[in-house]
Design a protein around this motif. Sequence first.
Motif, PDB file in Angstrom:
ATOM      1  N   PHE A  42       0.847  -1.192   0.000  1.00  0.00           N
ATOM      2  CA  PHE A  42       0.000   0.000   0.000  1.00  0.00           C
ATOM      3  C   PHE A  42       0.878   1.236   0.000  1.00  0.00           C
ATOM      4  CE2 PHE A  42       0.540  -1.501   4.314  1.00  0.00           C
ATOM      5  CZ  PHE A  42       0.909  -0.365   5.026  1.00  0.00           C
ATOM      6  N   LEU A  43       0.266   2.357  -0.331  1.00  0.00           N
ATOM      7  CA  LEU A  43       0.965   3.637  -0.306  1.00  0.00           C
ATOM      8  C   LEU A  43       0.555   4.420   0.930  1.00  0.00           C
ATOM      9  CD1 LEU A  43       0.588   4.800  -4.023  1.00  0.00           C
ATOM     10  CD2 LEU A  43       2.550   3.659  -2.950  1.00  0.00           C
ATOM     11  N   VAL A  44       1.506   5.180   1.456  1.00  0.00           N
ATOM     12  CA  VAL A  44       1.236   6.147   2.514  1.00  0.00           C
ATOM     13  C   VAL A  44       1.523   7.514   1.899  1.00  0.00           C
ATOM     14  CG1 VAL A  44       1.796   6.950   4.832  1.00  0.00           C
ATOM     15  CG2 VAL A  44       2.001   4.504   4.277  1.00  0.00           C
ATOM     16  N   LEU A  45       0.505   8.353   1.828  1.00  0.00           N
ATOM     17  CA  LEU A  45       0.651   9.697   1.285  1.00  0.00           C
ATOM     18  C   LEU A  45       0.575  10.668   2.450  1.00  0.00           C
ATOM     19  CD1 LEU A  45      -1.243   7.861  -0.775  1.00  0.00           C
ATOM     20  CD2 LEU A  45      -0.782   9.834  -2.187  1.00  0.00           C
ATOM     21  N   ALA A  46       1.609  11.479   2.615  1.00  0.00           N
ATOM     22  CA  ALA A  46       1.667  12.378   3.770  1.00  0.00           C
ATOM     23  C   ALA A  46       1.917  13.807   3.323  1.00  0.00           C
ATOM     24  CB  ALA A  46       2.765  11.932   4.733  1.00  0.00           C
ATOM     25  N   GLU A  47       1.375  14.733   4.129  1.00  0.00           N
ATOM     26  CA  GLU A  47       1.549  16.163   3.886  1.00  0.00           C
ATOM     27  C   GLU A  47       2.091  16.806   5.158  1.00  0.00           C
ATOM     28  OE1 GLU A  47      -1.158  19.187   1.663  1.00  0.00           O
ATOM     29  OE2 GLU A  47      -1.865  19.039   3.729  1.00  0.00           O
ATOM     30  N   ARG A  48       3.132  17.568   5.001  1.00  0.00           N
ATOM     31  CA  ARG A  48       3.776  18.257   6.125  1.00  0.00           C
ATOM     32  C   ARG A  48       2.955  19.466   6.539  1.00  0.00           C
ATOM     33  NH1 ARG A  48       9.977  20.487   5.790  1.00  0.00           N
ATOM     34  NH2 ARG A  48      10.102  21.301   7.923  1.00  0.00           N
ATOM     35  N   GLY A  49       2.775  19.619   7.845  1.00  0.00           N
ATOM     36  CA  GLY A  49       2.049  20.762   8.371  1.00  0.00           C
ATOM     37  C   GLY A  49       2.979  21.895   8.766  1.00  0.00           C
ATOM     38  N   PRO A  50       2.424  23.071   9.029  1.00  0.00           N
ATOM     39  CA  PRO A  50       3.246  24.245   9.348  1.00  0.00           C
ATOM     40  C   PRO A  50       4.026  24.131  10.658  1.00  0.00           C
ATOM     41  CG  PRO A  50       0.901  24.754   9.553  1.00  0.00           C
ATOM     42  CD  PRO A  50       1.002  23.386   8.967  1.00  0.00           C
ATOM     43  N   ALA A  51       3.598  23.297  11.584  1.00  0.00           N
ATOM     44  CA  ALA A  51       4.292  23.168  12.872  1.00  0.00           C
ATOM     45  C   ALA A  51       5.397  22.108  12.846  1.00  0.00           C
ATOM     46  CB  ALA A  51       3.286  22.837  13.977  1.00  0.00           C
ATOM     47  N   ASN A  52       5.603  21.451  11.724  1.00  0.00           N
ATOM     48  CA  ASN A  52       6.577  20.365  11.634  1.00  0.00           C
ATOM     49  C   ASN A  52       7.957  20.923  11.312  1.00  0.00           C
ATOM     50  OD1 ASN A  52       8.111  18.083  11.000  1.00  0.00           O
ATOM     51  ND2 ASN A  52       6.346  16.992  10.193  1.00  0.00           N
ATOM     52  N   VAL A  53       8.741  21.244  12.338  1.00  0.00           N
ATOM     53  CA  VAL A  53      10.063  21.838  12.135  1.00  0.00           C
ATOM     54  C   VAL A  53      11.147  20.792  11.888  1.00  0.00           C
ATOM     55  CG1 VAL A  53       9.556  23.960  13.401  1.00  0.00           C
ATOM     56  CG2 VAL A  53      10.462  21.979  14.625  1.00  0.00           C
ATOM     57  N   ASP A  54      10.951  19.549  12.320  1.00  0.00           N
ATOM     58  CA  ASP A  54      11.987  18.529  12.119  1.00  0.00           C
ATOM     59  C   ASP A  54      11.790  17.705  10.846  1.00  0.00           C
ATOM     60  OD1 ASP A  54       9.861  17.054  13.048  1.00  0.00           O
ATOM     61  OD2 ASP A  54      10.955  16.093  14.681  1.00  0.00           O
ATOM     62  N   ALA A  55      10.738  17.989  10.055  1.00  0.00           N
ATOM     63  CA  ALA A  55      10.495  17.359   8.744  1.00  0.00           C
ATOM     64  C   ALA A  55      10.347  15.840   8.814  1.00  0.00           C
ATOM     65  CB  ALA A  55      11.593  17.751   7.755  1.00  0.00           C
ATOM     66  N   ILE A  56       9.796  15.352   9.909  1.00  0.00           N
ATOM     67  CA  ILE A  56       9.599  13.906  10.081  1.00  0.00           C
ATOM     68  C   ILE A  56       8.173  13.649  10.531  1.00  0.00           C
ATOM     69  CG2 ILE A  56      10.264  11.875  11.437  1.00  0.00           C
ATOM     70  CD1 ILE A  56      13.082  13.031  11.551  1.00  0.00           C
ATOM     71  N   ALA A  57       7.597  12.584  10.019  1.00  0.00           N
ATOM     72  CA  ALA A  57       6.277  12.117  10.475  1.00  0.00           C
ATOM     73  C   ALA A  57       6.461  10.696  10.988  1.00  0.00           C
ATOM     74  CB  ALA A  57       5.274  12.139   9.322  1.00  0.00           C
ATOM     75  N   ARG A  58       6.047  10.464  12.217  1.00  0.00           N
ATOM     76  CA  ARG A  58       6.123   9.129  12.814  1.00  0.00           C
ATOM     77  C   ARG A  58       4.726   8.704  13.233  1.00  0.00           C
ATOM     78  NH1 ARG A  58      10.527  11.792  15.210  1.00  0.00           N
ATOM     79  NH2 ARG A  58      12.528  10.911  14.591  1.00  0.00           N
ATOM     80  N   GLN A  59       4.318   7.545  12.756  1.00  0.00           N
ATOM     81  CA  GLN A  59       2.995   7.037  13.105  1.00  0.00           C
ATOM     82  C   GLN A  59       2.998   5.516  12.987  1.00  0.00           C
ATOM     83  OE1 GLN A  59       0.265   8.895  14.100  1.00  0.00           O
ATOM     84  NE2 GLN A  59      -0.718   6.944  14.518  1.00  0.00           N
ATOM     85  N   PRO A  60       2.622   4.814  14.037  1.00  0.00           N
ATOM     86  CA  PRO A  60       2.520   3.358  13.897  1.00  0.00           C
ATOM     87  C   PRO A  60       1.308   2.973  13.060  1.00  0.00           C
ATOM     88  CG  PRO A  60       1.896   4.048  16.123  1.00  0.00           C
ATOM     89  CD  PRO A  60       2.351   5.276  15.392  1.00  0.00           C
ATOM     90  N   PHE A  61       1.435   1.846  12.376  1.00  0.00           N
ATOM     91  CA  PHE A  61       0.301   1.257  11.671  1.00  0.00           C
ATOM     92  C   PHE A  61       0.257  -0.210  12.039  1.00  0.00           C
ATOM     93  CE2 PHE A  61       3.772   0.478   8.734  1.00  0.00           C
ATOM     94  CZ  PHE A  61       3.492  -0.762   8.193  1.00  0.00           C
ATOM     95  N   PHE A  62      -0.841  -0.871  11.714  1.00  0.00           N
ATOM     96  CA  PHE A  62      -0.979  -2.277  12.062  1.00  0.00           C
ATOM     97  C   PHE A  62      -1.501  -3.077  10.884  1.00  0.00           C
ATOM     98  CE2 PHE A  62      -5.087  -0.440  13.000  1.00  0.00           C
ATOM     99  CZ  PHE A  62      -5.965  -1.363  12.453  1.00  0.00           C
ATOM    100  N   VAL A  63      -1.232  -4.369  10.955  1.00  0.00           N
ATOM    101  CA  VAL A  63      -1.815  -5.344  10.048  1.00  0.00           C
ATOM    102  C   VAL A  63      -2.459  -6.390  10.944  1.00  0.00           C
ATOM    103  CG1 VAL A  63      -1.380  -7.072   8.260  1.00  0.00           C
ATOM    104  CG2 VAL A  63      -0.072  -4.932   8.284  1.00  0.00           C
ATOM    105  N   ALA A  64      -3.734  -6.661  10.716  1.00  0.00           N
ATOM    106  CA  ALA A  64      -4.468  -7.630  11.530  1.00  0.00           C
ATOM    107  C   ALA A  64      -5.065  -8.693  10.620  1.00  0.00           C
ATOM    108  CB  ALA A  64      -5.577  -6.938  12.324  1.00  0.00           C
ATOM    109  N   VAL A  65      -5.202  -9.880  11.175  1.00  0.00           N
ATOM    110  CA  VAL A  65      -5.853 -10.982  10.465  1.00  0.00           C
ATOM    111  C   VAL A  65      -7.100 -11.333  11.244  1.00  0.00           C
ATOM    112  CG1 VAL A  65      -5.643 -13.369   9.665  1.00  0.00           C
ATOM    113  CG2 VAL A  65      -3.634 -11.865   9.662  1.00  0.00           C
TER     114      VAL A  65
END
Length: 171
Positions: free
Chosen positions: A78-101
């Motif tokens: 799958f693709l993850v499409l991300a957009e940086r917000g104005p408060a993001n000074v370190d230019a990184i997005a961290r977010q856990p995701f899951f795969v479930a069966v």
Amino acid sequence: MKLRVVVPVTALLLFGCATEEIPEPCPPVGLVDGLARVTAFEPETSVDPDRKLWSAYLADLRSECTLGSRGMSMTVGFLVLAERGPANVDAIARQPFFVAVTGPGGRIIAKQEFALELTFEGEARRVIHQEVIEPFLPGTDQPWLDYRILVGFQLSEAQVMHNRRGAQPRS
């Protein structure tokens, strides 16, 4: 990244001999409603657009599978499409995701969480990342269409509330 599904011993007793003569259809793969998008703010409970760190959504979910002598091997991408917000000074997005069966009746039989870290290069406002997971479902005599592979972001309570308010990711 690998996801290995562990099935209780009693379920393993139900499995018969392997056969590769008749190809089995792949278990359905889907995004979890309400967990396929996320927006992060600083502080987390803010909804002020100026405090937005980033937003992301999952798209273009695809899968392939192969029935082998020990079970079903899958490739889920799958693709993850991300957009940086104005408060993001370190230019990184961290977010856990899951795969479930899920098994018959929609019961979750396995779930694994993965760390996702996206970097916005230079002055880039958007990033597209491809993720590939390889779940393995043991057994050979399963009604595979009774199983389902689900993908979603692992959200905090504040992120869930933001999604429920109907905020949509910008494209």
